[in-house]
Motif scaffolding. Structure first.
Motif, short mmCIF file in Angstrom:
data_model
loop_
_atom_site.label_atom_id
_atom_site.label_comp_id
_atom_site.label_asym_id
_atom_site.label_seq_id
_atom_site.Cartn_x
_atom_site.Cartn_y
_atom_site.Cartn_z
N VAL A 142 0.32 -1.57 -0.55
CA VAL A 142 0.74 0.30 0.14
C VAL A 142 1.02 1.57 -0.20
CG1 VAL A 142 -1.53 1.20 1.27
CG2 VAL A 142 -1.43 -0.95 1.78
N TYR A 180 1.13 4.46 -2.91
CA TYR A 180 0.21 5.44 -2.99
C TYR A 180 1.31 6.34 -3.04
CZ TYR A 180 1.23 6.99 2.63
OH TYR A 180 1.53 6.80 3.50
N MET A 200 -8.22 0.40 0.04
CA MET A 200 -7.19 1.60 1.17
C MET A 200 -6.82 2.19 0.45
SD MET A 200 -8.48 -0.03 3.89
CE MET A 200 -10.21 -0.04 3.53
N MET A 256 -6.80 5.30 1.74
CA MET A 256 -6.23 6.44 2.55
C MET A 256 -5.85 8.28 1.29
SD MET A 256 -3.49 6.21 4.10
CE MET A 256 -2.36 7.55 4.86
N VAL A 290 -0.07 7.40 11.19
CA VAL A 290 0.50 5.97 9.43
C VAL A 290 1.64 5.49 9.93
CG1 VAL A 290 1.33 5.71 7.26
CG2 VAL A 290 0.00 7.63 7.38
N SER A 349 -0.05 2.76 12.61
CA SER A 349 -1.15 1.74 11.84
C SER A 349 0.00 1.16 10.80
CB SER A 349 -1.92 2.54 10.72
OG SER A 349 -1.43 3.24 9.69
N TYR A 350 1.18 1.06 10.80
CA TYR A 350 1.82 -0.16 9.72
C TYR A 350 2.96 -0.33 10.91
CZ TYR A 350 1.48 2.48 5.50
OH TYR A 350 0.81 2.88 4.12
N TYR A 352 -7.11 4.57 10.36
CA TYR A 352 -5.79 4.06 9.89
C TYR A 352 -5.47 2.70 10.15
CZ TYR A 352 -4.41 9.19 9.35
OH TYR A 352 -4.52 10.55 8.56
N ILE A 363 -5.92 0.01 7.40
CA ILE A 363 -5.15 0.57 5.65
C ILE A 363 -4.78 -0.87 5.06
CG2 ILE A 363 -3.53 1.39 4.60
CD1 ILE A 363 -5.97 3.04 5.28
N THR A 419 -14.83 3.52 3.52
CA THR A 419 -14.52 4.48 2.75
C THR A 419 -15.30 5.76 2.39
OG1 THR A 419 -13.08 2.47 2.47
CG2 THR A 419 -12.70 4.19 0.45
#
Lengths: 265, 263
Positions: A74, A78, A158, A162, A190, A193-194, A215, A218, A242
């Motif tokens: 992702v 993005y 997603m 985002m 961010v 969320s990662y 987040y 995602i 979304t």
């Protein structure tokens, strides 16, 4: 502006950026190095957190590797498409350079969002796919065409979410001028969320990071849709969230443009 | 010296004008603490300790990190400074009786001073909801950490100055700036406490000046890490000297490329 015209504009912007990247090799490779560094640092953080806790509560090793692969995919997509365009929005508003996008015969959001298309970032998809395949085979999950299609549809959904989140985080620039601190909040969200798989949230945190500040969806939602054991509400939840954030982003963008005073706000 | 004090003072007052950003700065500090608390609560599960930290000590580490990690404003100034170089507005530094390097450092000091005030308010505010789990700071550690942190900030500002000056050389400094930010977040202990790393990695990171930005001060505040304080001071001071000389040399070399209407 019609969808066909917007798609044609996006196609032209992408072609222009690809031509420029091919002519300017350092800028092509620099995007790749940025993304690779992000990937390596996130992987290091994830790995050391995992090692320090010796299999953290509810993270599950190979599911977590799949999750890392998904967020890397992702992230690469993005970064390739709209990240480097949207990130400039506050500066365009503050300095009045947004005027240039407003007077062009294209949708200004399309012009800004896709005007910095970055083909160098797409290479990040390679290590991401490697992680996903290795994790899927260790989990013993069958890789079927239907599963791949559902996974890719979840990734696209997603990417839309985002885009909405990035835009919403930058709309306050129309009203407040500088929003450096808000972007710091976004970086934290961010990064968070990662680092934390969405399925390890409990209680109120689950509601907050999957609905109100989604987040947490995602990278987790495509992974969970691939695992296929998260119940019937997974897709409706992601689609409704979304759709709601897309509507909010469109309304906020229009309000921001109405407030914009040109030559710097 | 007075002229640079004036630059710093003006930069401080300019920040007061951006009230909404200051308010959001308070939110940013809180978000960092909250996210860290949720993440580590998930990692801890039923464990009493991870890498020598209790959940309270870990939350306190991130509270301190959120406070001091936000003080630096030189990374944000890179955008403006490099934009002035590319946009042909750099000449103002050459016609004024100031040196670009010292002007950069003074402006960052002024902005960082203002941000320190905002961050202090934020940390006091955000300490309230977490008061049940936080560990009380060690007053001696706090005092020991202040000069070290100031030197670390100076090192970071010098690195950021050099990145800005690269706008004279490369078309787009964005990738270099982003890579630098990501690596410093890791090496300073902003992303995860350096104590979580294995011994060899901690030793390697300890040879850079970046742990003095978050990790070492935060550990001192927690009453730990004073045994490595002398070497941390020595390493950071040596780096400060090296970076200052490098920044001065780079400034001299790149200024030769300056054209009146930008580069």
């Amino acid at each position: 502006m019609s969808l066909e015209k917007n798609l044609a504009v996006i196609g032209t912007l992408v072609r222009l950026r690809v031509s420029r990247s091919l002519a300017d090799a350092p800028s092509f490779w620099s995007a790749f190095f940025v993304d690779t560094t992000v990937f390596l640092v996130q992987a290091v953080v994830f790995w050391f957190v995992y090692l320090a806790a010796d299999d953290p509560n509810g993270w599950y090793r190979w599911r977590s590797v799949f999750f890392v692969g998904t967020f890397t995919l992702v992230d690469g997509l993005y970064m390739t498409t709209y990240f480097f365009g949207l990130i400039k929005l506050p500066e365009l508003v503050r300095t009045g350079e947004l005027d240039v996008s407003l007077v062009q015969p294209v949708d200004p959001l399309v012009r800004i969002g896709f005007g910095s298309f970055d083909p160098g970032s797409i290479l990040l998809a390679l290590p991401a796919l490697a992680l996903i395949v290795v994790a899927a085979s260790n989990l013993g999950l069958p890789i079927t065409p239907g599963g791949i299609a559902a996974y890719l549809a979840a990734v696209v959904l997603m990417l839309v979410l985002m885009f909405d989140l990035m835009l919403l985080m930058r709309i306050p620039a129309f009203f407040a001028g500088r929003i450096d601190s808000l972007q710091a909040v976004e970086n934290v969200l961010v990064g968070f969320s990662y680092q934390v798989p969405g399925w390890s949230y409990r209680g109120a945190a689950r509601m907050v990071f999957r609905v109100f500040l989604p987040y947490g969806l995602i990278a987790s939602f495509p992974a969970e849709s691939f695992f296929g054991d998260s119940g019937p509400w997974l897709w409706p939840e992601a689609a409704v969230v979304t759709a709601a954030f897309t509507a909010a982003a469109i309304i906020a963008w229009r309000k921001g443009l109405r407030y914009y005073g040109s030559t710097g706000t | 010296m007075n002229k640079y004090r004036a630059v710093a003072s003006l930069a401080f007052m300019d920040r007061i004008a951006w009230r909404a950003d200051s308010f959001m700065g308070v939110l940013a500090g809180g978000a960092r603490i909250l996210m860290a608390w949720i993440m580590w609560k998930s990692v801890f599960g039923a464990r009493p300790e991870v890498a020598g930290f209790s959940l309270g000590a870990m939350t306190t580490y991130y509270l301190i990190g959120a406070f001091i990690g936000q003080i630096d404003q030189s990374a944000a100034y890179v955008w403006e400074f490099s934009g002035e170089i590319r946009g042909g507005m750099f000449a103002k530094y050459l016609v004024r009786p100031i040196k670009p390097l010292f002007s950069f450092l003074a402006l960052c000091a002024g902005r960082s001073g203002f941000r320190a005030c905002v961050s202090l308010a934020a940390v006091l505010l955000w300490a309230i909801p977490f008061s049940g789990v936080l560990v009380a700071p060690d007053p001696v550690g706090v005092l020991e950490s202040i000069p070290l942190f100031a030197m670390g900030l100076c090192c970071l500002a010098l690195v950021n100055f050099m990145v800005s000056m690269l706008a004279f050389v490369v078309q787009d400094i964005l990738p270099i700036h982003l890579i630098k930010n990501i690596l410093i977040d890791l090496l300073s202990g902003t992303l995860i406490p350096l104590a979580v790393l294995p011994g060899w990695a901690r030793s390697a990171v300890g040879l850079t000046p970046f742990p003095s930005l978050v990790s070492t001060p935060a550990m001192l505040w927690l009453g730990r890490g004073s045994e490595g304080l002398a070497s941390a001071y020595l390493v950071t001071f040596a780096w400060m000297a090296v970076l200052f000389l490098s920044a001065s040399a780079l400034c001299e070399r790149t200024l030769a490329r300056h054209g009146e209407v930008g580069v």
